[in-house]
Write a protein that holds these residues in place. Structure first.
Motif, PDB file in Angstrom:
ATOM      1  N   TYR A  67      -2.462   4.726  -8.746  1.00  0.00           N
ATOM      2  CA  TYR A  67      -2.280   3.417  -8.107  1.00  0.00           C
ATOM      3  C   TYR A  67      -3.300   3.231  -6.989  1.00  0.00           C
ATOM      4  N   TYR A  68      -3.501   4.282  -6.187  1.00  0.00           N
ATOM      5  CA  TYR A  68      -4.459   4.193  -5.095  1.00  0.00           C
ATOM      6  C   TYR A  68      -5.894   4.100  -5.593  1.00  0.00           C
ATOM      7  N   LYS A  69      -6.121   4.466  -6.826  1.00  0.00           N
ATOM      8  CA  LYS A  69      -7.462   4.302  -7.383  1.00  0.00           C
ATOM      9  C   LYS A  69      -7.736   2.836  -7.716  1.00  0.00           C
ATOM     10  N   LEU A  74       0.806  -1.219   0.000  1.00  0.00           N
ATOM     11  CA  LEU A  74       0.000   0.000   0.000  1.00  0.00           C
ATOM     12  C   LEU A  74       0.840   1.270   0.000  1.00  0.00           C
ATOM     13  N   ARG A  75       2.136   1.124  -0.071  1.00  0.00           N
ATOM     14  CA  ARG A  75       3.054   2.259  -0.080  1.00  0.00           C
ATOM     15  C   ARG A  75       3.010   3.063   1.226  1.00  0.00           C
ATOM     16  N   GLN A  90      -6.434  -0.535  -2.659  1.00  0.00           N
ATOM     17  CA  GLN A  90      -6.803   0.069  -1.381  1.00  0.00           C
ATOM     18  C   GLN A  90      -6.673  -0.970  -0.268  1.00  0.00           C
TER      19      GLN A  90
END
Length: 303
Positions: A85-87, A57-58, A90
């Protein structure tokens, strides 16, 4: 084709006075998650499960190796590419209550993503998307919207967080101990929801210390010991024919209600024999050997 691929991922921390010592939390972790697949990361507390989830998740940096998502190295993403990326990826975590600010209504967690990811969506369309996302996780919008966190159950709050992820049309969900704080009846609801998401093609990295949950929900299991993958493969093979002594220990340590548990039971499971080298000395757990189709086992180091 793999959607998420970890290639010899390592995480090290500086610890001690003035960071004088180095602690390796994860060592050479290598596994994949495919679309529509549930992969369980299983191990005791401190085995590195959550650290791996945080790196995916960074939320934590990678000290070595690569985390690839759809062919892109996640560790190098910045700015708009990281937002993109977060789209698609999650996470949902163990304690749903800690995610919510008690002074704000619970549905604020849904609205906070609108300015970043959906700035051009009008109010009517946004409300329609929220209703659809909530209904997809078996929540009635009329019962959960405009309510404060203390007015909702843990299961409702957890499902609202999953709905938030679905608003982004994600491809991968990192589920870190997401039902460990829920009661038994609510657990079944969340597990069935994850099964539905899997059927829709969502990949799920399911992090748990609960062997029964890992067995119930996952297609493939990854067993972690002290930050190292010691066994992985199809869940049926890992649970049905465990080859690493640590995996056997985990499975044999589950109490059985029909008889009294003794120290002798534990002693019999921790015999240290290597399944790869017929009980001989082994150099490292980090090198996995195929013992069957989709069943890899690390050597049991004799120390």
């Amino acid at each position: 084709m793999s959607m998420l691929s970890l290639e010899r991922v390592t995480k090290k921390y500086r610890v001690g006075a003035f960071g004088g010592r180095e602690l390796t939390a994860v060592r050479d972790a290598t596994f994949t998650v495919k679309p529509g697949e549930v992969v369980s990361l299983i191990g005791e507390s401190g085995s590195g499960k959550t650290t791996i989830g945080r790196m995916v998740l960074r939320l934590a940096s990678v000290s070595g190796g690569n985390i690839m998502f759809d062919g892109t190295d996640v560790s190098r993403l910045k700015g708009r590419r990281l937002a993109g990326y977060y789209k698609r990826v999650q996470g949902v975590f163990q304690d749903p209550f800690s995610t919510y600010n008690p002074i704000f209504k619970a549905d604020r967690v849904l609205h906070t993503i609108r300015p970043t990811f959906f700035p051009d969506v009008n109010a009517a369309e946004w409300r329609k998307r929220i209703d659809t996302a909530l209904e997809s996780v078996r929540l009635d919008p009329r019962q959960v919207l405009d309510k404060y966190p203390h007015q909702l159950s843990g299961g409702q709050l957890q499902r609202m967080l999953i709905a938030r992820a679905l608003l982004l049309d994600i491809k991968l969900l990192v589920a870190d101990e997401i039902i460990s704080m829920l009661d038994a009846s609510t657990r079944i609801d969340v597990l069935n929801l994850l099964a539905d998401l899997k059927a829709r093609g969502l990949g799920i990295l399911f992090i748990t210390h609960d062997l029964s949950l890992g067995h119930y929900i996952s297609d493939r299991a990854v067993i972690l010991r002290s930050g190292t993958v010691v066994e992985m493969g199809s869940t049926d093979k890992v649970f049905g024919n465990p080859r690493h002594p640590y995996t056997r220990t985990l499975l044999s340590s589950v109490p059985q209600m029909h008889r009294k548990w003794t120290r002798a039971d534990i002693a019999r499971t921790i015999d240290g024999r290597c399944a790869i080298h017929d009980g001989g000395d082994c150099a490292s757990d980090s090198e996995l050997v195929a013992v069957d189709d989709d069943h890899l086992v690390g050597c049991a180091a004799q120390k």
